[in-house]
Design a protein around this motif. Structure first.
Motif, PDB file in Angstrom:
ATOM      1  N   TRP A   8     -12.319 -18.049  52.786  1.00 57.36           N
ATOM      2  CA  TRP A   8     -11.084 -17.919  52.022  1.00 57.36           C
ATOM      3  C   TRP A   8      -9.874 -18.317  52.864  1.00 57.36           C
ATOM      4  N   ALA A   9      -9.819 -17.859  54.106  1.00 57.43           N
ATOM      5  CA  ALA A   9      -8.696 -18.188  54.985  1.00 57.43           C
ATOM      6  C   ALA A   9      -8.628 -19.686  55.268  1.00 57.43           C
ATOM      7  N   GLU A  10      -9.781 -20.317  55.413  1.00 65.22           N
ATOM      8  CA  GLU A  10      -9.825 -21.745  55.721  1.00 65.22           C
ATOM      9  C   GLU A  10      -9.592 -22.623  54.491  1.00 65.22           C
ATOM     10  N   SER A  11      -9.602 -22.033  53.292  1.00 61.18           N
ATOM     11  CA  SER A  11      -9.461 -22.831  52.069  1.00 61.18           C
ATOM     12  C   SER A  11      -8.010 -23.189  51.752  1.00 61.18           C
ATOM     13  N   ASP A  12      -7.061 -22.599  52.452  1.00 52.09           N
ATOM     14  CA  ASP A  12      -5.635 -22.886  52.236  1.00 52.09           C
ATOM     15  C   ASP A  12      -5.240 -22.759  50.773  1.00 52.09           C
ATOM     16  N   GLY A  13      -5.713 -21.704  50.115  1.00 52.23           N
ATOM     17  CA  GLY A  13      -5.338 -21.448  48.738  1.00 52.23           C
ATOM     18  C   GLY A  13      -6.147 -22.187  47.696  1.00 52.23           C
ATOM     19  N   GLU A  14      -7.119 -22.973  48.121  1.00 52.98           N
ATOM     20  CA  GLU A  14      -7.942 -23.733  47.181  1.00 52.98           C
ATOM     21  C   GLU A  14      -8.982 -22.847  46.491  1.00 52.98           C
ATOM     22  N   LEU A  15      -9.371 -21.745  47.122  1.00 56.51           N
ATOM     23  CA  LEU A  15     -10.377 -20.847  46.559  1.00 56.51           C
ATOM     24  C   LEU A  15      -9.790 -19.455  46.374  1.00 56.51           C
ATOM     25  N   SER A  16     -10.242 -18.780  45.325  1.00 60.31           N
ATOM     26  CA  SER A  16      -9.913 -17.363  45.189  1.00 60.31           C
ATOM     27  C   SER A  16     -10.849 -16.591  46.111  1.00 60.31           C
ATOM     28  N   ILE A  17     -10.553 -15.337  46.361  1.00 65.35           N
ATOM     29  CA  ILE A  17     -11.442 -14.551  47.214  1.00 65.35           C
ATOM     30  C   ILE A  17     -12.805 -14.394  46.534  1.00 65.35           C
ATOM     31  N   ALA A  18     -12.816 -14.293  45.190  1.00 67.91           N
ATOM     32  CA  ALA A  18     -14.099 -14.186  44.469  1.00 67.91           C
ATOM     33  C   ALA A  18     -14.927 -15.449  44.671  1.00 67.91           C
ATOM     34  N   GLU A  19     -14.285 -16.614  44.616  1.00 66.93           N
ATOM     35  CA  GLU A  19     -15.002 -17.869  44.839  1.00 66.93           C
ATOM     36  C   GLU A  19     -15.506 -17.962  46.269  1.00 66.93           C
ATOM     37  N   ALA A  20     -14.716 -17.455  47.213  1.00 72.16           N
ATOM     38  CA  ALA A  20     -15.134 -17.462  48.614  1.00 72.16           C
ATOM     39  C   ALA A  20     -16.347 -16.564  48.823  1.00 72.16           C
ATOM     40  N   VAL A  21     -16.380 -15.424  48.134  1.00 76.52           N
ATOM     41  CA  VAL A  21     -17.536 -14.520  48.234  1.00 76.52           C
ATOM     42  C   VAL A  21     -18.770 -15.202  47.656  1.00 76.52           C
ATOM     43  N   GLU A  22     -18.621 -15.848  46.498  1.00 79.80           N
ATOM     44  CA  GLU A  22     -19.758 -16.547  45.895  1.00 79.80           C
ATOM     45  C   GLU A  22     -20.279 -17.645  46.811  1.00 79.80           C
ATOM     46  N   LEU A  23     -19.374 -18.408  47.406  1.00 77.62           N
ATOM     47  CA  LEU A  23     -19.775 -19.482  48.307  1.00 77.62           C
ATOM     48  C   LEU A  23     -20.457 -18.927  49.547  1.00 77.62           C
ATOM     49  N   ALA A  24     -19.910 -17.861  50.107  1.00 77.85           N
ATOM     50  CA  ALA A  24     -20.524 -17.245  51.289  1.00 77.85           C
ATOM     51  C   ALA A  24     -21.925 -16.739  50.954  1.00 77.85           C
ATOM     52  N   ALA A  25     -22.081 -16.107  49.795  1.00 78.10           N
ATOM     53  CA  ALA A  25     -23.390 -15.599  49.386  1.00 78.10           C
ATOM     54  C   ALA A  25     -24.371 -16.744  49.201  1.00 78.10           C
ATOM     55  N   PHE A  26     -23.916 -17.815  48.575  1.00 83.94           N
ATOM     56  CA  PHE A  26     -24.774 -18.979  48.383  1.00 83.94           C
ATOM     57  C   PHE A  26     -25.221 -19.539  49.727  1.00 83.94           C
ATOM     58  N   ARG A  27     -24.283 -19.665  50.644  1.00 83.98           N
ATOM     59  CA  ARG A  27     -24.613 -20.208  51.967  1.00 83.98           C
ATOM     60  C   ARG A  27     -25.555 -19.287  52.734  1.00 83.98           C
ATOM     61  N   MET A  28     -25.463 -18.006  52.491  1.00 77.44           N
ATOM     62  CA  MET A  28     -26.347 -17.057  53.171  1.00 77.44           C
ATOM     63  C   MET A  28     -27.705 -16.978  52.480  1.00 77.44           C
ATOM     64  N   GLY A  29     -27.807 -17.525  51.289  1.00 78.77           N
ATOM     65  CA  GLY A  29     -29.069 -17.514  50.573  1.00 78.77           C
ATOM     66  C   GLY A  29     -29.387 -16.197  49.902  1.00 78.77           C
ATOM     67  N   VAL A  30     -28.371 -15.393  49.646  1.00 78.68           N
ATOM     68  CA  VAL A  30     -28.615 -14.102  49.014  1.00 78.68           C
ATOM     69  C   VAL A  30     -28.222 -14.090  47.546  1.00 78.68           C
ATOM     70  N   GLU A  31     -27.609 -15.132  47.071  1.00 75.20           N
ATOM     71  CA  GLU A  31     -27.209 -15.175  45.676  1.00 75.20           C
ATOM     72  C   GLU A  31     -28.376 -15.616  44.815  1.00 75.20           C
TER      73      GLU A  31
END
Length: 73
Positions: A38-61
């Motif tokens: 989220w911090a690196e997205s410079d406002g391009e992602l909401s925190i919810a989108e950042a959580v979804e992306l992080a979960a996807f990258r971790m393989g837990v979604e």
């Protein structure tokens, strides 16, 4: 790691069961990664989108499928 290091703070879990240690560690890692994305997205992602992306990258979604309920003519 970048300057976006994140350490989860104390939680108020009054009235809630504690997570098992392995689940808490996973939740903390997900939280840390989501905050970094989220911090690196410079406002391009909401925190919810950042959580979804992080979960996807971790393989837990689990895969989410959308069902179209509209009738076909």
């Amino acid at each position: 790691m970048t300057g976006h290091d994140f350490t989860p703070g104390l939680r108020s879990r009054k009235g809630r069961p504690q997570l098992p240690p392995d689940a808490q560690a996973l939740a903390d890692e997900l939280s840390r990664r989501a905050a970094q994305i989220w911090a690196e997205s410079d406002g391009e992602l909401s925190i919810a989108e950042a959580v979804e992306l992080a979960a996807f990258r971790m393989g837990v979604e689990t895969p989410q499928t959308q069902t179209d309920h509209r009738s076909e003519p």
